[in-house]
Structure formats: structure tokens, C-alpha cells
Design an enzyme around this catalytic site. Structure first.
Site, mmCIF file in Angstrom:
data_model
loop_
_atom_site.group_PDB
_atom_site.id
_atom_site.type_symbol
_atom_site.label_atom_id
_atom_site.label_comp_id
_atom_site.label_asym_id
_atom_site.label_seq_id
_atom_site.Cartn_x
_atom_site.Cartn_y
_atom_site.Cartn_z
ATOM 1 C CG ASP A 111 50.470 23.975 70.829
ATOM 2 O OD1 ASP A 111 49.359 24.013 70.269
ATOM 3 O OD2 ASP A 111 51.120 24.998 71.136
ATOM 4 C CB ILE A 112 55.250 26.011 69.234
ATOM 5 C CG1 ILE A 112 56.704 26.438 69.217
ATOM 6 C CG2 ILE A 112 54.317 27.200 69.258
ATOM 7 C CD1 ILE A 112 57.106 27.137 67.917
ATOM 8 C CG HIS A 155 44.592 23.076 64.815
ATOM 9 N ND1 HIS A 155 44.290 24.072 63.910
ATOM 10 C CD2 HIS A 155 44.553 23.655 66.037
ATOM 11 C CE1 HIS A 155 44.091 25.212 64.563
ATOM 12 N NE2 HIS A 155 44.235 24.981 65.858
ATOM 13 C CG HIS A 210 44.263 22.252 70.618
ATOM 14 N ND1 HIS A 210 45.376 23.041 70.800
ATOM 15 C CD2 HIS A 210 43.454 22.953 69.781
ATOM 16 C CE1 HIS A 210 45.244 24.170 70.112
ATOM 17 N NE2 HIS A 210 44.081 24.141 69.485
ATOM 18 C CG ASN A 248 39.982 26.308 69.913
ATOM 19 O OD1 ASN A 248 39.090 26.004 70.699
ATOM 20 N ND2 ASN A 248 41.245 26.426 70.285
ATOM 21 N N GLY A 296 38.453 31.166 69.184
ATOM 22 C CA GLY A 296 39.866 31.539 69.310
ATOM 23 C C GLY A 296 40.787 30.799 68.365
ATOM 24 C CD GLN A 297 40.338 27.606 63.008
ATOM 25 O OE1 GLN A 297 39.129 27.836 62.881
ATOM 26 N NE2 GLN A 297 40.998 26.807 62.187
ATOM 27 C CB SER A 298 45.450 31.469 66.551
ATOM 28 O OG SER A 298 46.088 30.279 66.947
HETATM 29 P P1 AMP Z 1 44.277 27.437 67.773
HETATM 30 O O1 AMP Z 1 44.475 28.674 68.610
HETATM 31 O O2 AMP Z 1 43.214 26.527 68.261
HETATM 32 O O3 AMP Z 1 44.136 27.782 66.312
HETATM 33 O O4 AMP Z 1 45.620 26.601 67.937
HETATM 34 C C1 AMP Z 1 46.779 26.862 67.240
HETATM 35 C C2 AMP Z 1 47.895 26.233 68.013
HETATM 36 O O5 AMP Z 1 49.046 26.169 67.181
HETATM 37 C C3 AMP Z 1 48.303 27.009 69.271
HETATM 38 O O6 AMP Z 1 48.125 26.186 70.422
HETATM 39 C C4 AMP Z 1 49.769 27.357 69.017
HETATM 40 O O7 AMP Z 1 50.549 27.282 70.177
HETATM 41 C C5 AMP Z 1 50.172 26.293 67.994
HETATM 42 N N1 AMP Z 1 51.284 26.660 67.136
HETATM 43 C C6 AMP Z 1 51.472 27.824 66.474
HETATM 44 N N2 AMP Z 1 52.603 27.773 65.741
HETATM 45 C C7 AMP Z 1 53.143 26.531 65.941
HETATM 46 C C8 AMP Z 1 54.312 25.866 65.467
HETATM 47 N N3 AMP Z 1 55.177 26.448 64.623
HETATM 48 N N4 AMP Z 1 54.551 24.592 65.901
HETATM 49 C C9 AMP Z 1 53.694 23.998 66.762
HETATM 50 N N5 AMP Z 1 52.564 24.577 67.234
HETATM 51 C C10 AMP Z 1 52.292 25.820 66.831
#
Ligand code: AMP
Length: 115
Positions: free
Chosen positions: A30-31, A101, A103, A88, A94-96
Site C-alpha cells: 500500500d502506498i 482489494h 488489506h 472495505n 470508506g472504499q476509495s
Molecule cells: P480503500 O480505501 O479500502 O479503497 O483502500 C484503497 C487503498 O489503496 C488505500 O489504502 C490507499 O493507500 C491505496 N492506494 C491508493 N493508490 C495506490 C497506489 N498507487 N499504490 C498502492 N496503493 C495505493
């Protein structure tokens, strides 16, 4: 999907620190890590969220991703201390990123319930 961030990582168009891959799954760091170990486990094909993984195909996919995540946890030495696997789904969670995916979080003590 062309405009999906995680599909672009699968395609190698966006760099990521890949830990493990199979034809069905990809695991990368994760970034913005929320724990000493924070790995994302995704299906290589585009599925928006867990709620979209339906039927026996979906069951197989979700089970395969969980097993893949547990394997990585073992390989990273997390079995003894324990770890958390979470996905999520949708706005309230809070899925972004709208590509399914899990975690994998480990390396520190976690609290429950999550915020
Ligand atoms: P969620 O909020 O559950 O949808 O998780 C999305 C995750 O993706 C977050 O923890 C972000 O930090 C991660 N993320 C977003 N962009 C990247 C990226 N380019 N490389 C790795 N992780 C990422």
C-alpha cells in the site's frame, strides 16, 4: 478497465512494489501504509467490490484471494504475532478504489472495533 487505478497496476502501467502474483491475484505494498506491514491483495480481473463477487465463481475468487493473503502473511512472518485482513465495500466502509482489494495489516497491535 482502462480508467481503473488497480487495473493499471496489474497491467504494469503504474508502478507498485509487487510482493507476489498469480494469474488470478496480485499483491503489492500500500502506498500509504497504516501498519508496519500493509499489503493490498487484488484480483487481476476487474471486480468493483466484494458485493460484486457472486455465485460459485465469486466464492472461488474470494476464497482464493483470502488464501493468497494468508500465504503472504506467513511468508512475511506474521503468523505468530497475528494480523488483520479486511475489505472495505462501498461508501460507509470508506472504499476509495473501486477495484476489489483486501488489506493485509500486521506488525503492530490493532484495536477493535475499527473507527
Ligand atoms: P480503500 O480505501 O479500502 O479503497 O483502500 C484503497 C487503498 O489503496 C488505500 O489504502 C490507499 O493507500 C491505496 N492506494 C491508493 N493508490 C495506490 C497506489 N498507487 N499504490 C498502492 N496503493 C495505493
Amino acid at each position: 478497465m482502462a480508467d481503473c487505478l488497480f487495473c493499471r497496476i496489474v497491467a504494469g502501467e503504474i508502478p507498485a512494489k509487487v510482493l507476489k502474483r498469480s494469474p488470478e491475484a496480485l499483491a503489492f505494498a500500500d502506498i500509504d501504509p497504516k501498519a508496519p506491514v500493509h499489503v493490498l491483495i487484488i484480483p487481476t480481473r476487474h471486480i468493483p467490490a466484494a458485493r460484486d463477487a457472486k455465485g460459485s465463481d465469486g466464492e472461488g475468487l474470494l476464497g482464493g484471494l483470502l488464501a493468497f493473503a494468508a500465504e503472504i502473511a506467513s511468508e512475511l512472518g506474521l503468523d505468530a504475532g497475528g494480523y488483520r485482513i479486511v475489505t472495505n465495500t462501498g461508501k460507509n466502509a470508506g472504499q476509495s478504489v473501486d477495484h476489489l482489494h483486501f488489506h493485509l495489516l500486521g506488525g503492530r497491535k490493532m484495536t477493535w472495533p475499527p473507527g
